[in-house]
Design a protein around this motif. Structure first.
Motif, PDB file in Angstrom:
ATOM      1  N   SER A  91      12.594   2.644   4.563  1.00  0.00           N
ATOM      2  CA  SER A  91      12.038   3.986   4.401  1.00  0.00           C
ATOM      3  C   SER A  91      10.717   3.970   3.624  1.00  0.00           C
ATOM      4  O   SER A  91      10.421   3.033   2.881  1.00  0.00           O
ATOM      5  N   GLU A  92       9.950   5.062   3.803  1.00  0.00           N
ATOM      6  CA  GLU A  92       8.696   5.216   3.059  1.00  0.00           C
ATOM      7  C   GLU A  92       8.955   5.303   1.563  1.00  0.00           C
ATOM      8  O   GLU A  92       8.156   4.818   0.746  1.00  0.00           O
ATOM      9  N   ALA A  93      10.084   5.920   1.202  1.00  0.00           N
ATOM     10  CA  ALA A  93      10.419   6.035  -0.220  1.00  0.00           C
ATOM     11  C   ALA A  93      10.627   4.661  -0.846  1.00  0.00           C
ATOM     12  O   ALA A  93      10.223   4.416  -1.993  1.00  0.00           O
ATOM     13  N   THR A  94      11.241   3.749  -0.077  1.00  0.00           N
ATOM     14  CA  THR A  94      11.452   2.391  -0.592  1.00  0.00           C
ATOM     15  C   THR A  94      10.128   1.677  -0.793  1.00  0.00           C
ATOM     16  O   THR A  94       9.917   1.015  -1.826  1.00  0.00           O
ATOM     17  N   ILE A  95       9.236   1.821   0.179  1.00  0.00           N
ATOM     18  CA  ILE A  95       7.917   1.188   0.061  1.00  0.00           C
ATOM     19  C   ILE A  95       7.168   1.746  -1.131  1.00  0.00           C
ATOM     20  O   ILE A  95       6.548   1.012  -1.909  1.00  0.00           O
ATOM     21  N   PHE A  96       7.236   3.063  -1.312  1.00  0.00           N
ATOM     22  CA  PHE A  96       6.533   3.693  -2.428  1.00  0.00           C
ATOM     23  C   PHE A  96       7.082   3.207  -3.769  1.00  0.00           C
ATOM     24  O   PHE A  96       6.329   2.957  -4.711  1.00  0.00           O
ATOM     25  N   SER A  97       8.412   3.054  -3.826  1.00  0.00           N
ATOM     26  CA  SER A  97       9.026   2.594  -5.078  1.00  0.00           C
ATOM     27  C   SER A  97       8.648   1.139  -5.401  1.00  0.00           C
ATOM     28  O   SER A  97       8.630   0.742  -6.566  1.00  0.00           O
ATOM     29  N   LEU A  98       8.345   0.373  -4.361  1.00  0.00           N
ATOM     30  CA  LEU A  98       7.964  -1.024  -4.563  1.00  0.00           C
ATOM     31  C   LEU A  98       6.475  -1.189  -4.887  1.00  0.00           C
ATOM     32  O   LEU A  98       6.074  -2.228  -5.403  1.00  0.00           O
ATOM     33  N   SER A  99       5.691  -0.171  -4.549  1.00  0.00           N
ATOM     34  CA  SER A  99       4.246  -0.275  -4.792  1.00  0.00           C
ATOM     35  C   SER A  99       3.938  -0.074  -6.273  1.00  0.00           C
ATOM     36  O   SER A  99       4.666   0.602  -6.999  1.00  0.00           O
ATOM     37  N   ASP A 100       2.850  -0.656  -6.700  1.00  0.00           N
ATOM     38  CA  ASP A 100       2.423  -0.556  -8.098  1.00  0.00           C
ATOM     39  C   ASP A 100       1.592   0.716  -8.267  1.00  0.00           C
ATOM     40  O   ASP A 100       0.405   0.744  -7.940  1.00  0.00           O
ATOM     41  N   GLN A 101       2.237   1.758  -8.766  1.00  0.00           N
ATOM     42  CA  GLN A 101       1.566   3.043  -8.924  1.00  0.00           C
ATOM     43  C   GLN A 101       1.066   3.268 -10.355  1.00  0.00           C
ATOM     44  O   GLN A 101       0.637   4.374 -10.692  1.00  0.00           O
ATOM     45  N   ARG A 102       1.119   2.248 -11.193  1.00  0.00           N
ATOM     46  CA  ARG A 102       0.700   2.426 -12.587  1.00  0.00           C
ATOM     47  C   ARG A 102      -0.783   2.794 -12.722  1.00  0.00           C
ATOM     48  O   ARG A 102      -1.117   3.718 -13.487  1.00  0.00           O
TER      49      ARG A 102
END
Length: 239
Positions: A91-102
């Protein structure tokens, strides 16, 4: 800093924050897809079967290099055209959670702080304008009243004795200005026609219509009336 520049900086921060977040998501999505495709290819090669079973899923998860994907990535089978083809998906949510959004998060915090600063400056400037308009208000210059009618040079309007604006058409307004600026409040027919209709050879009928329509307006809002001297001149007089 001027208000418009502060707003430009705010929109620039919003754009940079959004692009930073999107760039991190895209790079993570590419890395996840490459890992799933590699794990699926190894799994199908080891299994040598067109059947997706629990063992297939366990083998697939064991070959994933991104540990956070294990248990979250799913397998799908496409059997159209009698051809077996397996796909890995998450899912897109999984990809987003794995991305470095800091970095993006820090930029969003900065954007929020700047937005509060812009709002504060806008409210402060608005308060200063209201204060200036209330404390530094100068009297509106006006030509001395005549017959209960006053002309304000500041806003270019005529006012009745009760303070209400007298509504005039542009041509009526221009003629009344001429009457008020004339020391004797009188104008010849030639003066009026040359000023209002300089390119018209004979504006007698037009002037007559203008005077006829202006008279009731002036008499309604003041103690003035317009008198005619054999249609050669017109005078603004007190009733």
């Amino acid at each position: 800093m001027k208000q418009q520049y502060a707003v430009i900086v705010l929109f620039a921060l919003i754009a940079v924050s959004s692009l930073t977040s999107l760039d991190s998501y895209r790079s993570t999505s590419q890395r996840v897809n490459e890992d799933m495709d590699r794990a699926l290819a190894i799994t199908m090669q080891e299994q040598q079967s067109d059947v997706i079973s629990q063992d297939t899923i366990r083998t697939f998860n064991s070959h994933l290099q991104i540990a956070a994907l294990r248990g979250k990535a799913t397998l799908a089978v496409d059997t159209r055209n009698r051809q077996f083809k397996a796909y890995a998906h998450c899912s897109e949510a999984t990809i987003f959670s794995l991305s470095d959004q800091r970095p993006a998060a820090l930029l969003w915090v900065l954007t929020g702080c700047w937005a509060m600063f812009v709002w504060y400056r806008r409210a402060e400037n608005r308060g200063d304008r209201l204060l200036d308009s209330g404390q530094n208000h100068e009297p509106v210059p006006a030509i001395p009243g005549f017959g209960g009618l006053t002309y304000s040079e500041a806003d270019g309007h005529f006012y009745a004795a009760d303070g209400n604006e007298v509504l005039l058409t542009p041509m009526q307004h221009q003629l009344m200005e001429m009457f008020f600026y004339s020391p004797s409040h009188s104008l010849s027919k030639t003066e009026i026609c040359d000023a209002l209709w300089p390119k018209k050879p004979d504006a007698s009928d037009t002037l007559y219509t203008l005077i006829r329509r202006l008279k009731p307006v002036i008499e309604q809002h003041s103690n003035l009336k317009i008198e005619s001297d054999r249609s050669k001149a017109y005078r603004l007089t007190i009733k």
